[in-house]
Design a protein around this motif. Structure first.
Motif, PDB file in Angstrom:
ATOM      1  N   TYR A 131       2.219  -0.804  -2.559  1.00  0.00           N
ATOM      2  CA  TYR A 131       1.803  -2.036  -3.214  1.00  0.00           C
ATOM      3  C   TYR A 131       2.264  -2.001  -4.673  1.00  0.00           C
ATOM      4  O   TYR A 131       2.264  -0.941  -5.317  1.00  0.00           O
ATOM      5  N   LEU A 147      -5.406  -1.778  -5.800  1.00  0.00           N
ATOM      6  CA  LEU A 147      -4.232  -1.480  -4.985  1.00  0.00           C
ATOM      7  C   LEU A 147      -4.412  -0.217  -4.153  1.00  0.00           C
ATOM      8  O   LEU A 147      -3.947  -0.146  -3.005  1.00  0.00           O
ATOM      9  N   LYS A 151      -7.229   0.887  -2.991  1.00  0.00           N
ATOM     10  CA  LYS A 151      -8.139   0.497  -1.914  1.00  0.00           C
ATOM     11  C   LYS A 151      -7.378  -0.236  -0.810  1.00  0.00           C
ATOM     12  O   LYS A 151      -7.559   0.048   0.384  1.00  0.00           O
ATOM     13  N   ARG A 152      -6.520  -1.160  -1.181  1.00  0.00           N
ATOM     14  CA  ARG A 152      -5.737  -1.912  -0.188  1.00  0.00           C
ATOM     15  C   ARG A 152      -4.797  -0.995   0.593  1.00  0.00           C
ATOM     16  O   ARG A 152      -4.673  -1.102   1.823  1.00  0.00           O
ATOM     17  N   THR A 188      -6.681   1.376   2.973  1.00  0.00           N
ATOM     18  CA  THR A 188      -7.179   0.600   4.101  1.00  0.00           C
ATOM     19  C   THR A 188      -6.065   0.292   5.094  1.00  0.00           C
ATOM     20  O   THR A 188      -6.242   0.405   6.316  1.00  0.00           O
ATOM     21  N   GLU A 189      -4.896  -0.069   4.580  1.00  0.00           N
ATOM     22  CA  GLU A 189      -3.753  -0.353   5.460  1.00  0.00           C
ATOM     23  C   GLU A 189      -3.322   0.892   6.247  1.00  0.00           C
ATOM     24  O   GLU A 189      -3.083   0.818   7.461  1.00  0.00           O
TER      25      GLU A 189
END
Length: 265
Positions: free
Chosen positions: A168, A253, A255-256, A259-260
């Protein structure tokens, strides 16, 4: 614009290294993309184009990327799209423009250790190694922490594994340099988190990655790891963003990305 007095096109790496180290102002030319943005006087520019270093090779155990492979080669190569959720093509796809990516080389991008490098950030979470003509083979993380010396980066080596990864980045515009970059990966329940464009060069958030457990990744674990990454790494100000904003966006970012990757697992 730089001033170039002489150009050498050596036939061997030994000859290239000898020319490079003969004078302090001698330098490797690579694609010369970023050299054009500076202002320096170069006695002899060493052109590596005759050394067969523009390649991307896939074996059963590794992917090797030659120093003269371009960012566009990375973006379009099918093997790199196949592994690690395509993190490397994704990381370089927004760098300035296609014309730039057609000339900017992997060797120059990695060896120069640019703080804004999307490529370095992504490579850091893939257990990447680099090979130097004089310095030998070492992990990318170790290379980034070693003092700068006159040497030639010949290739980048990435282990072929089932590693899942995500990338990201935040930019003020699509083709601008990143104001923050985050890469996350996991293999065999071992997590890695890298944050770049802080605005200094990318670095692994080791303690944050250690908070992600092998058995499962609960939402509270992800939240804690994202907070730890923002706390353990330093952030600075520049024209693109403040340190405070970068730190806040780091949490988001990471965290995203975690998670992905957790979903991919």
């Amino acid at each position: 614009m730089f001033t170039l007095l002489n150009v050498a096109q050596p036939d061997t790496l030994q000859e290239a290294y000898k020319i490079l180290t003969a004078k302090r102002s001698n330098t490797i030319l690579g694609g010369s993309s970023y050299l054009r943005m500076g202002s320096q006087s170069i006695h002899t520019g060493v052109d590596l184009s005759k050394l067969g270093l523009q390649y991307i090779q896939e074996t059963e155990s590794f992917i090797e990327i030659g120093a003269m492979a371009t960012l566009r080669n990375v973006e379009k190569h099918p093997a790199l799209a196949k592994y690690f959720n395509g993190i490397l093509p994704q990381a370089v796809s927004n760098i300035i423009g296609v014309q730039f990516r057609n000339v900017a080389t992997v060797g120059a991008s990695v060896f120069s250790r640019y703080g804004f490098s999307d490529l370095i950030t992504a490579l850091l979470v893939l257990d990447t190694e680099v090979e130097l003509f004089h310095g030998g083979r070492m992990s990318l993380a170790d290379f980034l922490d070693t003092p700068r010396t006159k040497d030639i980066l010949t290739k980048v080596i990435i282990p072929v594994t089932g590693r899942q990864a995500a990338y990201y980045t935040l930019r003020n515009s699509a083709s601008d340099y990143p104001l923050l970059a985050v890469a996350v990966s996991c293999y065999d329940n071992q997590w890695q988190i890298a944050v770049g464009a802080r605005p200094t060069r990318a670095k692994l958030a080791v303690h944050a990655a250690g908070l992600l457990t092998a058995a499962a990744v609960a939402p509270e674990d992800i939240e804690q790891a994202a907070q730890q990454a923002a706390e353990e790494l330093p952030f600075g100000d520049n024209m693109r963003a403040s340190a405070e904003y970068r730190r806040a966006m780091c949490r988001v970012l990471v965290k995203r990305a975690v998670t992905e990757v957790a979903v991919c697992k």
